[in-house]
Enzyme design. Structure first.
Site, PDB file in Angstrom:
ATOM      1  N   THR A   1      -4.955  -2.395   2.515  1.00  0.00           N
ATOM      2  CA  THR A   1      -4.864  -1.498   1.365  1.00  0.00           C
ATOM      3  C   THR A   1      -3.910  -0.334   1.630  1.00  0.00           C
ATOM      4  OG1 THR A   1      -6.157   0.135   0.119  1.00  0.00           O
ATOM      5  CG2 THR A   1      -6.948  -0.375   2.298  1.00  0.00           C
ATOM      6  N   ASP A   2      -3.377   0.235   0.568  1.00  0.00           N
ATOM      7  CA  ASP A   2      -2.532   1.428   0.732  1.00  0.00           C
ATOM      8  C   ASP A   2      -3.351   2.655   1.142  1.00  0.00           C
ATOM      9  OD1 ASP A   2      -3.852   1.903  -1.676  1.00  0.00           O
ATOM     10  OD2 ASP A   2      -2.052   2.344  -2.838  1.00  0.00           O
ATOM     11  N   GLU A   3      -4.697   2.561   1.004  1.00  0.00           N
ATOM     12  CA  GLU A   3      -5.526   3.734   1.309  1.00  0.00           C
ATOM     13  C   GLU A   3      -5.478   4.118   2.786  1.00  0.00           C
ATOM     14  OE1 GLU A   3      -9.354   3.989  -0.472  1.00  0.00           O
ATOM     15  OE2 GLU A   3      -8.680   3.109  -2.346  1.00  0.00           O
TER      16      GLU A   3
ATOM     17  N   TYR B   1     -14.291   3.822   4.016  1.00  0.00           N
ATOM     18  CA  TYR B   1     -13.674   2.541   3.659  1.00  0.00           C
ATOM     19  C   TYR B   1     -12.276   2.438   4.242  1.00  0.00           C
ATOM     20  CZ  TYR B   1     -10.820  -0.651   0.837  1.00  0.00           C
ATOM     21  OH  TYR B   1      -9.932  -1.616   0.445  1.00  0.00           O
TER      22      TYR B   1
ATOM     23  N   LYS C   1     -10.667  -0.069   7.140  1.00  0.00           N
ATOM     24  CA  LYS C   1      -9.514  -0.960   6.908  1.00  0.00           C
ATOM     25  C   LYS C   1      -8.389  -0.625   7.891  1.00  0.00           C
ATOM     26  CE  LYS C   1      -9.016  -3.740   4.098  1.00  0.00           C
ATOM     27  NZ  LYS C   1      -9.379  -5.178   4.019  1.00  0.00           N
TER      28      LYS C   1
END
Ligand code: NAD
Ligand code: DAU
Length: 348
Positions: free
Chosen positions: A130-132, A155, A159
């Site tokens: 994810t870009d997060e 989260y 990741k």
């Protein structure tokens, strides 16, 4: 090609499984999913009787199960999507995110390394991220593949950790891998805990639309089928040991997106313009809320020719229509434990 896809009963995974089962009849597609609250075999029902498809119910956190499965099936490739995926849940229960996203990924990495170690030729471990992991942007700039990791939620930290382990297995054991970091997806089969499907469901039911903080948070939205197409390209043509950012070139402040959604829902429901907007309610902000995500997807564009194809408003209309055409799906996933989640998250 024996291909293991994890998390294929979830939102993005189901679109990836469908694409691979239909487009690659010579591949044997194994869909491994634990069927958590987010997993739903209805998402993938239309391809379940195809001869090149097999569903396996199982938990990636179970080392013995994963190891036995890999030894028995001798997969050639893995596309790993299984994860705990909702930021708000990670704030309430971070440990389950470590278990699934970190330990689960480790189990897959170990088993892939063990069955491939004598010959890595033609093998690939594709980790969907994810870009997060990059944290939050200010008003300007875009995430590139070189942006330093700075995850802000449990989260995104889980990741980020799994991304690091995938890379480390490449460096240490020569495991052939590729990672993609994608922005916010939307589309059919999206579980109604996330912004767009939650608000569609609430508008249908005339319930409040809980906008976190002042609503001035920005996300970069991509239609899920465009993501599935990117995953197909990267799996087949992406270079090993590389990461690719995937995004929609489509930034929206939450409040503007919600107002557009309200307008489209009023049209769909034949309600007077402005009716759904009245449901907007500003609520307590998400702790550690990232201000802005925006992706520079020029690397995947230049190397593999990928670009988003679905215009946002058209994608939203397709999405809304899907929820109206699949009212049973929506009803089934919003009863039982969903009600408990909802009151815990929004009413306590
Ligand atoms: P989702 O929550 O809809 O689906 C996750 C799936 O994984 C479910 O089917 C669930 O049953 C399964 N699963 C969960 N724990 C498992 C376990 N221990 N063992 C086996 N299966 C398990 O998630 P999604 O939104 O489809 O996201 C898929 C992947 O894409 C995730 O890795 C996520 O981090 C990543 N991603 C999502 C987005 C997005 O906008 N949704 C954007 C970028 C990246
Ligand atoms: O960027 C990719 C990520 O996008 C994925 O890795 C995650 O798995 C996915 O869930 C998504 O994360 P977000 O936190 O951005 O998505 P969510 O739909 O939860 O929230 C989108 C924005 O809307 C965010 O700024 C928070 C806000 N929001 C969300 C909900 C659920 C609200 O204002 N109210 C809400 O009720």
């Amino acid at each position: 090609m024996k291909l293991l896809i994890t998390g294929g009963a979830g939102f993005i995974g189901s679109h990836v499984v469908r694409r691979f089962v239909i487009n690659y009849p010579n591949y044997q597609i194994y869909n491994l999913d634990a069927l958590t609250y987010a997993g739903n075999l209805e998402n993938i029902k239309d391809v379940e009787s195809r001869p090149n498809y097999k569903f396996i119910k199982g938990d990636i956190t179970d080392f013995n199960f994963i190891d036995t499965l890999f030894s028995r099936e001798q997969f050639d490739g893995v596309i790993h999507l299984a994860a705990e995926s909702h930021v708000d849940r990670s704030i309430k229960d971070p440990l389950s995110f470590v278990k699934t996203n970190v330990i689960g990924t480790m189990n897959l990495l170990n088993s892939a390394k063990d069955i491939w170690k004598n010959n890595f030729n033609g093998k690939k471990f594709y980790h969907i991220s994810t870009d997060e992991v990059y944290g939050s942007l200010g008003d300007k700039g875009l995430f590139t593949e070189e942006t330093p990791y700075e995850p802000n939620s449990p989260y995104s930290a889980s990741k980020a950790s799994s991304d690091h382990f995938v890379r480390a297995y490449g460096e240490t054991y020569d495991l052939p891998y590729v990672i993609t970091n994608c922005s916010n997806n939307y589309g059919p089969n999206h579980f109604p805990e996330k912004l767009i499907p939650l608000f569609i469901n609430n508008i249908i039911n005339n319930k409040a639309l809980p906008v976190y903080g002042d609503g001035n948070y920005t996300r970069d939205w991509l239609f899920v089928l465009d993501h599935a197409r990117a995953i197909d390209l990267v799996f087949h043509k992406g270079r090993n040991s590389q990461t690719y950012n995937i995004g929609g070139f489509n930034e929206w402040k939450n409040i503007d997106l919600v107002k557009l959604l309200c307008k489209l829902m009023d049209e769909k429901l034949d309600r007077k313009p402005g009716t759904s907007e009245k449901l907007i309610t500003y609520v307590r902000d998400r702790p550690g809320h990232d201000l802005r995500y925006a992706i520079d997807a020029s690397k995947i564009n230049k190397e593999l020719g990928w670009e988003p194809s679905v215009n946002f408003e058209e994608g939203l209309i397709k999405t809304i229509n899907w929820y109206f055409d699949n009212k049973d799906w929506l009803r089934n996933v919003t009863t039982g434990s969903y009600q408990e989640y909802y009151s815990n998250q929004y009413e306590s």
